[in-house]
Scaffold this motif. Structure first.
Motif, mmCIF file in Angstrom:
data_model
loop_
_atom_site.group_PDB
_atom_site.id
_atom_site.type_symbol
_atom_site.label_atom_id
_atom_site.label_comp_id
_atom_site.label_asym_id
_atom_site.label_seq_id
_atom_site.Cartn_x
_atom_site.Cartn_y
_atom_site.Cartn_z
ATOM 1 N N TYR A 113 0.817 -1.217 0.000
ATOM 2 C CA TYR A 113 0.000 0.000 0.000
ATOM 3 C C TYR A 113 0.853 1.269 0.000
ATOM 4 N N LYS A 114 1.965 1.228 -0.692
ATOM 5 C CA LYS A 114 2.870 2.386 -0.737
ATOM 6 C C LYS A 114 2.165 3.621 -1.306
ATOM 7 N N THR A 115 1.575 3.484 -2.488
ATOM 8 C CA THR A 115 0.937 4.626 -3.140
ATOM 9 C C THR A 115 -0.377 5.006 -2.471
ATOM 10 N N ALA A 116 -1.172 3.993 -2.111
ATOM 11 C CA ALA A 116 -2.516 4.244 -1.580
ATOM 12 C C ALA A 116 -2.506 4.758 -0.150
ATOM 13 N N PHE A 117 -1.434 4.470 0.606
ATOM 14 C CA PHE A 117 -1.428 4.845 2.019
ATOM 15 C C PHE A 117 -0.107 5.483 2.448
ATOM 16 N N ASP A 119 2.733 6.669 1.103
ATOM 17 C CA ASP A 119 3.219 7.917 0.515
ATOM 18 C C ASP A 119 2.342 9.112 0.867
ATOM 19 N N LYS A 120 1.052 8.858 1.027
ATOM 20 C CA LYS A 120 0.118 9.964 1.275
ATOM 21 C C LYS A 120 0.329 10.616 2.638
ATOM 22 N N ILE A 121 0.743 9.823 3.634
ATOM 23 C CA ILE A 121 0.910 10.394 4.974
ATOM 24 C C ILE A 121 2.346 10.270 5.477
ATOM 25 N N LYS A 122 3.268 9.930 4.555
ATOM 26 C CA LYS A 122 4.680 9.749 4.920
ATOM 27 C C LYS A 122 4.825 8.743 6.066
ATOM 28 N N PHE A 123 4.166 7.622 5.879
ATOM 29 C CA PHE A 123 4.178 6.533 6.861
ATOM 30 C C PHE A 123 5.559 5.889 6.888
ATOM 31 N N TYR A 124 5.983 5.429 8.045
ATOM 32 C CA TYR A 124 7.311 4.820 8.168
ATOM 33 C C TYR A 124 7.420 3.538 7.331
ATOM 34 N N ASP A 125 8.639 3.199 6.950
ATOM 35 C CA ASP A 125 8.896 1.982 6.186
ATOM 36 C C ASP A 125 8.763 0.772 7.107
ATOM 37 N N VAL A 126 7.776 -0.091 6.834
ATOM 38 C CA VAL A 126 7.502 -1.206 7.741
ATOM 39 C C VAL A 126 8.620 -2.243 7.708
ATOM 40 N N TYR A 177 -11.676 -1.209 3.524
ATOM 41 C CA TYR A 177 -11.264 -0.585 2.274
ATOM 42 C C TYR A 177 -11.930 0.776 2.094
ATOM 43 N N LYS A 178 -13.191 0.883 2.484
ATOM 44 C CA LYS A 178 -13.867 2.177 2.410
ATOM 45 C C LYS A 178 -13.208 3.172 3.369
ATOM 46 N N GLY A 179 -12.900 2.706 4.574
ATOM 47 C CA GLY A 179 -12.291 3.577 5.571
ATOM 48 C C GLY A 179 -10.920 4.072 5.165
ATOM 49 N N PHE A 180 -10.149 3.219 4.475
ATOM 50 C CA PHE A 180 -8.804 3.594 4.033
ATOM 51 C C PHE A 180 -8.796 4.180 2.612
ATOM 52 N N HIS A 181 -9.975 4.384 2.046
ATOM 53 C CA HIS A 181 -10.106 4.965 0.697
ATOM 54 C C HIS A 181 -9.514 4.070 -0.386
ATOM 55 N N TYR A 182 -9.525 2.760 -0.141
ATOM 56 C CA TYR A 182 -9.062 1.814 -1.156
ATOM 57 C C TYR A 182 -10.185 1.447 -2.128
ATOM 58 N N TRP A 183 -11.419 1.772 -1.767
ATOM 59 C CA TRP A 183 -12.576 1.399 -2.597
ATOM 60 C C TRP A 183 -13.573 2.539 -2.609
ATOM 61 N N LYS A 184 -13.990 2.944 -3.811
ATOM 62 C CA LYS A 184 -14.901 4.081 -3.938
ATOM 63 C C LYS A 184 -16.350 3.664 -4.236
ATOM 64 N N GLY A 185 -16.567 2.384 -4.510
ATOM 65 C CA GLY A 185 -17.902 1.924 -4.878
ATOM 66 C C GLY A 185 -18.720 1.466 -3.688
ATOM 67 N N ASP A 186 -19.875 0.840 -3.975
ATOM 68 C CA ASP A 186 -20.750 0.345 -2.918
ATOM 69 C C ASP A 186 -20.431 -1.113 -2.604
ATOM 70 N N LEU A 187 -21.190 -1.693 -1.659
ATOM 71 C CA LEU A 187 -20.928 -3.058 -1.228
ATOM 72 C C LEU A 187 -21.155 -4.055 -2.356
#
Length: 339
Positions: A113-117, A119-126, A177-187
């Motif tokens: 999730y480098k691009t999706a998460f 990079d967006k918040i400069k999360f530490y390298d796991v 996925y909805k909470g982390f903005h990985y999915w924009k559609g419905d269930l």
């Protein structure tokens, strides 16, 4: 061991989700204690992952590690917390005040999730975070057997594999996925994507079948969310024995209280996860996200939310996989390891 990897662009990727590729490893793997033709087992993963696959495969594994493995939202986070407490002498104070993902990282998270998460918040390298942890480490992964670090199969640390009723697991995955903005559609569109392997870490059942075949290995503890929930204290005893860690009945009682869903949902550790989601919300410009990583924790909650006809669709889809493997969902979910 030199491992070959193949990347294939996917022809059909839902616009609602993340960019994906088919990823596979045709290398013969005699180090993994099951026989399978890995060339026939492509996995769906994000386009970020191939860039870090060598780092992932060559990561250092320690003999006193405990690895929690399973498909997403099958109870792996709960098991992380269980195992961390047991392996850290029931340190309830640190458990309550240090975030789950600082104590027990998701091993490949920033690779997938480098691009999706990240990079967006400069999360530490796991990967770096895992290397810097003091032993004994408790690490989580959703990767398949042939995508995990090669040393996992030579050093043979303890592995706990989690399963869950697929309908509850996929519903919980949707909300994450909805909470982390990985999915924009419905269930409904999410369930269609799940059934078509158009989400990361799929297909679902072959992942489980891999570790089902390893369930009797001495370093593998195969269990389910439902089993743990049915008798938490009894399973804490079993896990202590599997991990060869001491316990008292009083400590187990205290652990049961601290591991209750409501206690974990309202803990300071949970607050730290909410802070990460808030940072991601701001980064993508969608604030007021009410997502909570600890959502319901119930068995059978899919019955309240599934669109009409989708319970039957998932049952029929599962039955095809299970019949071919000569298994039933009940047999897998109710498996108990003997000691």
């Amino acid at each position: 061991m030199k491992i070959e990897y193949l990347v294939e662009q996917r022809k059909h990727i839902p616009n609602e989700g993340l960019p994906l590729v088919n990823f596979s490893s045709p290398t013969e793997r005699k180090d993994i204690p099951i026989e399978t033709d890995w060339r026939k087992r492509p996995w769906t993963i994000t386009t970020d992952f191939p860039e870090c696959v060598e780092r992932n495969a060559n990561a250092t594994v320690r003999e006193d590690d405990v690895w929690i493995i399973g498909q997403q939202k099958t109870g792996t986070t709960w098991m992380q917390e269980i195992v961390w407490l047991i392996t850290h002498n029931f340190d309830f104070e640190t458990f309550a005040n240090v975030g789950t993902f600082q104590r027990t990282p998701n091993f490949e998270f920033t690779g997938v999730y480098k691009t999706a998460f990240a990079d967006k918040i400069k999360f530490y390298d796991v990967y770096d975070a895992c290397d810097s942890l003091e032993s004994p480490r408790v690490l989580k992964s959703h990767l398949t057997g042939n995508m995990l670090p090669t040393e996992l199969w030579t050093k043979k640390p303890k592995i706990i594999y989690m399963t869950r009723n697929v309908k509850d697991a996929v519903l919980s995955r949707y909300h994450m996925y909805k909470g982390f903005h990985y999915w924009k559609g419905d269930l409904k569109s999410f369930l269609d994507a799940f059934l078509s392997d158009n989400l990361p870490y799929l297909p679902y059942w072959p992942h489980i079948f891999e570790f089902w075949q390893m369930r009797n290995e001495p370093n593998v503890f195969f269990t389910s969310y439902e089993t743990i929930k049915k008798d938490l204290k009894g399973n804490l005893r079993k896990i202590c024995k599997f991990l060869e860690k001491p316990y008292t009945e009083e400590l187990l009682d205290q652990a049961v209280e601290n591991l209750s869903f409501e206690k974990m949902k309202n803990s300071k550790a949970s607050e730290k996860t909410k802070e990460l989601v808030e940072r991601l919300d701001k980064a993508v410009g969608e604030e007021n996200n009410e997502f909570n990583f600890y959502r319901k924790g119930e068995v059978g909650s899919f019955k309240e939310e599934f669109p009409e006809g989708y319970t039957e669709k998932l049952d029929a889809w599962s039955e095809k996989y299970l019949k071919e493997a000569g298994l039933t969902a009940d047999k897998i979910l109710n498996f108990q390891k003997d000691f």
